[in-house]
Design a protein around this motif. Structure first.
Motif, PDB file in Angstrom:
ATOM      1  N   LEU A  75       0.830  -1.200   0.000  1.00 24.77           N
ATOM      2  CA  LEU A  75       0.000   0.000   0.000  1.00 24.77           C
ATOM      3  C   LEU A  75       0.869   1.257   0.000  1.00 24.77           C
ATOM      4  CD1 LEU A  75      -2.847  -0.859   2.532  1.00 24.77           C
ATOM      5  CD2 LEU A  75      -3.178  -0.120   0.171  1.00 24.77           C
ATOM      6  N   PRO A  76       0.605   2.180  -0.920  1.00 20.69           N
ATOM      7  CA  PRO A  76       1.324   3.466  -0.871  1.00 20.69           C
ATOM      8  C   PRO A  76       0.689   4.372   0.181  1.00 20.69           C
ATOM      9  CG  PRO A  76      -0.242   3.486  -2.666  1.00 20.69           C
ATOM     10  CD  PRO A  76      -0.333   2.110  -2.037  1.00 20.69           C
ATOM     11  N   GLN A  77       1.384   5.422   0.545  1.00 19.46           N
ATOM     12  CA  GLN A  77       0.776   6.433   1.398  1.00 19.46           C
ATOM     13  C   GLN A  77      -0.171   7.274   0.550  1.00 19.46           C
ATOM     14  OE1 GLN A  77       0.977   6.827   4.794  1.00 19.46           O
ATOM     15  NE2 GLN A  77       1.981   4.835   4.632  1.00 19.46           N
ATOM     16  N   VAL A  78      -1.417   7.330   0.945  1.00 18.47           N
ATOM     17  CA  VAL A  78      -2.400   8.017   0.121  1.00 18.47           C
ATOM     18  C   VAL A  78      -3.105   9.100   0.926  1.00 18.47           C
ATOM     19  CG1 VAL A  78      -2.767   5.953  -1.284  1.00 18.47           C
ATOM     20  CG2 VAL A  78      -4.279   6.410   0.644  1.00 18.47           C
ATOM     21  N   TYR A  79      -3.635  10.074   0.201  1.00 16.81           N
ATOM     22  CA  TYR A  79      -4.399  11.138   0.845  1.00 16.81           C
ATOM     23  C   TYR A  79      -5.815  10.672   1.147  1.00 16.81           C
ATOM     24  CZ  TYR A  79      -6.429  15.710   1.766  1.00 16.81           C
ATOM     25  OH  TYR A  79      -7.076  16.780   2.362  1.00 16.81           O
ATOM     26  N   GLY A  80      -6.377   9.867   0.247  1.00 17.20           N
ATOM     27  CA  GLY A  80      -7.737   9.406   0.454  1.00 17.20           C
ATOM     28  C   GLY A  80      -8.026   8.103  -0.262  1.00 17.20           C
ATOM     29  N   ILE A  81      -9.001   7.362   0.251  1.00 14.89           N
ATOM     30  CA  ILE A  81      -9.454   6.105  -0.336  1.00 14.89           C
ATOM     31  C   ILE A  81     -10.837   6.351  -0.931  1.00 14.89           C
ATOM     32  CG2 ILE A  81     -10.042   3.695   0.131  1.00 14.89           C
ATOM     33  CD1 ILE A  81      -8.241   3.972   2.683  1.00 14.89           C
ATOM     34  N   ILE A  82     -10.952   6.208  -2.238  1.00 17.55           N
ATOM     35  CA  ILE A  82     -12.222   6.434  -2.927  1.00 17.55           C
ATOM     36  C   ILE A  82     -12.882   5.082  -3.180  1.00 17.55           C
ATOM     37  CG2 ILE A  82     -13.347   7.420  -4.947  1.00 17.55           C
ATOM     38  CD1 ILE A  82     -10.828   9.169  -5.312  1.00 17.55           C
ATOM     39  N   VAL A  83     -14.059   4.890  -2.612  1.00 19.31           N
ATOM     40  CA  VAL A  83     -14.789   3.632  -2.748  1.00 19.31           C
ATOM     41  C   VAL A  83     -16.000   3.869  -3.642  1.00 19.31           C
ATOM     42  CG1 VAL A  83     -15.893   1.735  -1.519  1.00 19.31           C
ATOM     43  CG2 VAL A  83     -14.088   3.073  -0.389  1.00 19.31           C
ATOM     44  N   LEU A  84     -16.052   3.170  -4.757  1.00 21.17           N
ATOM     45  CA  LEU A  84     -17.164   3.357  -5.682  1.00 21.17           C
ATOM     46  C   LEU A  84     -18.393   2.573  -5.232  1.00 21.17           C
ATOM     47  CD1 LEU A  84     -15.598   3.359  -9.250  1.00 21.17           C
ATOM     48  CD2 LEU A  84     -15.701   5.162  -7.540  1.00 21.17           C
ATOM     49  N   GLY A  85     -19.567   3.134  -5.520  1.00 21.86           N
ATOM     50  CA  GLY A  85     -20.822   2.465  -5.201  1.00 21.86           C
ATOM     51  C   GLY A  85     -21.026   1.223  -6.050  1.00 21.86           C
ATOM     52  N   GLY A  86     -22.120   0.545  -5.797  1.00 19.60           N
ATOM     53  CA  GLY A  86     -22.407  -0.694  -6.514  1.00 19.60           C
ATOM     54  C   GLY A  86     -22.495  -1.890  -5.591  1.00 19.60           C
ATOM     55  N   ALA A  87     -22.196  -1.677  -4.296  1.00 17.16           N
ATOM     56  CA  ALA A  87     -22.191  -2.775  -3.334  1.00 17.16           C
ATOM     57  C   ALA A  87     -23.444  -2.814  -2.470  1.00 17.16           C
ATOM     58  CB  ALA A  87     -20.955  -2.673  -2.436  1.00 17.16           C
ATOM     59  N   VAL A  88     -24.336  -1.849  -2.632  1.00 16.71           N
ATOM     60  CA  VAL A  88     -25.519  -1.749  -1.772  1.00 16.71           C
ATOM     61  C   VAL A  88     -26.786  -1.942  -2.585  1.00 16.71           C
ATOM     62  CG1 VAL A  88     -26.857  -0.243  -0.252  1.00 16.71           C
ATOM     63  CG2 VAL A  88     -24.352  -0.210  -0.153  1.00 16.71           C
ATOM     64  N   ASP A  89     -27.673  -2.782  -2.099  1.00 21.01           N
ATOM     65  CA  ASP A  89     -29.017  -2.925  -2.652  1.00 21.01           C
ATOM     66  C   ASP A  89     -29.877  -1.864  -1.976  1.00 21.01           C
ATOM     67  OD1 ASP A  89     -31.666  -3.591  -3.191  1.00 21.01           O
ATOM     68  OD2 ASP A  89     -31.303  -5.743  -3.158  1.00 21.01           O
ATOM     69  N   THR A  90     -30.043  -0.718  -2.650  1.00 17.61           N
ATOM     70  CA  THR A  90     -30.736   0.402  -2.011  1.00 17.61           C
ATOM     71  C   THR A  90     -32.227   0.132  -1.825  1.00 17.61           C
ATOM     72  OG1 THR A  90     -30.970   1.451  -4.189  1.00 17.61           O
ATOM     73  CG2 THR A  90     -29.108   2.135  -2.834  1.00 17.61           C
ATOM     74  N   VAL A  91     -32.824  -0.647  -2.701  1.00 19.05           N
ATOM     75  CA  VAL A  91     -34.259  -0.941  -2.583  1.00 19.05           C
ATOM     76  C   VAL A  91     -34.527  -1.775  -1.338  1.00 19.05           C
ATOM     77  CG1 VAL A  91     -36.229  -2.096  -3.648  1.00 19.05           C
ATOM     78  CG2 VAL A  91     -34.654  -0.757  -5.066  1.00 19.05           C
ATOM     79  N   THR A  92     -33.779  -2.871  -1.180  1.00 19.01           N
ATOM     80  CA  THR A  92     -33.971  -3.739  -0.021  1.00 19.01           C
ATOM     81  C   THR A  92     -33.530  -3.054   1.262  1.00 19.01           C
ATOM     82  OG1 THR A  92     -33.608  -5.679  -1.432  1.00 19.01           O
ATOM     83  CG2 THR A  92     -33.463  -6.007   0.949  1.00 19.01           C
ATOM     84  N   SER A  93     -32.418  -2.327   1.205  1.00 20.89           N
ATOM     85  CA  SER A  93     -31.934  -1.618   2.399  1.00 20.89           C
ATOM     86  C   SER A  93     -32.965  -0.608   2.880  1.00 20.89           C
ATOM     87  CB  SER A  93     -30.612  -0.909   2.089  1.00 20.89           C
ATOM     88  OG  SER A  93     -29.594  -1.819   1.772  1.00 20.89           O
ATOM     89  N   GLY A  94     -33.541   0.139   1.945  1.00 18.50           N
ATOM     90  CA  GLY A  94     -34.538   1.130   2.326  1.00 18.50           C
ATOM     91  C   GLY A  94     -35.805   0.511   2.870  1.00 18.50           C
ATOM     92  N   ALA A  95     -36.238  -0.594   2.271  1.00 21.09           N
ATOM     93  CA  ALA A  95     -37.480  -1.236   2.694  1.00 21.09           C
ATOM     94  C   ALA A  95     -37.332  -1.930   4.043  1.00 21.09           C
ATOM     95  CB  ALA A  95     -37.930  -2.233   1.636  1.00 21.09           C
ATOM     96  N   ARG A  96     -36.175  -2.531   4.276  1.00 23.84           N
ATOM     97  CA  ARG A  96     -35.961  -3.312   5.501  1.00 23.84           C
ATOM     98  C   ARG A  96     -35.382  -2.494   6.644  1.00 23.84           C
ATOM     99  NH1 ARG A  96     -38.621  -8.205   5.594  1.00 23.84           N
ATOM    100  NH2 ARG A  96     -38.427  -9.239   3.568  1.00 23.84           N
TER     101      ARG A  96
END
Length: 264
Positions: A75-96
């Protein structure tokens, strides 16, 4: 407009959808005035589903994408870690009212370890709702719950919750954090999606990116000629690979990507 057109067009050309549409069309023609043409369409649809479902076709398409940007040895020394979306089921998360993750959950779970190894780095999650019909929550709202459960200090977390696709991820995050020359940023997304993400972020003006691919689906070069025991698995993986190659071409042709198949 690009977002809506891309969603509608891909629904139509998505291999599994297209083959089912072809099958339905074949049945109509078979029962109508063109029975021979209809039978040809039915046979073509059946063969397509069998070949894409059981053959190594999906692995042959996906493996080059996953291996294009290898994970760094350290791992290099970094200023920030950018995590892209796509891992969350927003429909189920919102409903449940509980976090519900997709098969790309590793984009989020890997942050727990990265945050410990890079204690000074900001954690930026970018992702709103990438659906034509929105759910009751956003990806970033669910991600921050998980990050705080991981023990990450909320002061380190930056959320971008408006983006709906990779281009908006790049542009909206750029406008939010205002990266400066000389800064190093770790980009976290699924390995098969990394080439498109890098191409788009570069086109949006990002520099100093270090790819950190996760969520591998293939075994690598040794497994690219392996078929599938279940057709559903092969068809799903082929859809993913097809979407990425089409996405690379579409972003490149519309100026949202620096090149068709970027290199490290």
């Amino acid at each position: 407009m690009f977002f809506y057109l891309s969603k509608i067009l891909f629904f139509l050309i998505r291999p599994t959808n297209f083959l089912i549409i072809l099958l339905g069309l074949g049945l109509l023609l078979r029962l109508g005035r063109w029975p021979r043409t209809g039978m040809t369409a039915i046979v073509a649809s059946f063969l397509g589903l069998v070949i894409l479902g059981f053959s190594p076709a999906a692995n042959l398409l996906l493996q080059p994408l996953e291996d294009r940007f290898p994970q760094p040895a350290s791992l290099p020394q970094v200023y920030g870690i950018i995590v892209l979306g796509g891992a969350v089921d927003t429909v189920t998360s919102g409903a449940r009212g509980e976090p519900a993750l997709t098969s790309s959950a590793e984009r989020l779970t890997t942050v727990a370890g990265l945050a410990r190894k890079l204690p000074d780095a900001k954690i930026i999650h970018t992702g709103g709702q990438g659906l034509l019909v929105p759910g009751q929550t956003t990806e970033s709202a669910v991600a921050v719950e998980l990050f705080t459960d991981f023990g990450i200090d909320p002061e380190r977390i930056v959320l971008e919750d408006k983006s709906r696709n990779t281009w908006e991820n790049a542009v909206f995050t750029r406008d939010l954090v205002k990266p400066k020359p000389g800064q190093t940023w770790l980009l976290v997304t699924s390995a098969y999606h990394m080439p498109r993400a890098i191409s788009v972020f570069r086109a949006a003006g990002w520099s100093g990116l270090t790819a950190w691919p996760v969520d591998y689906r293939t075994r690598g070069p040794d497994g690219k000629y392996l078929g599938f025991a279940g057709a559903s698995e092969g068809l799903k993986r082929f859809d993913i690979a097809f979407r990425e190659w089409i996405g690379l071409a579409a972003y490149w042709l519309t100026g949202r990507g620096t090149e068709f198949f970027p290199a490290p």
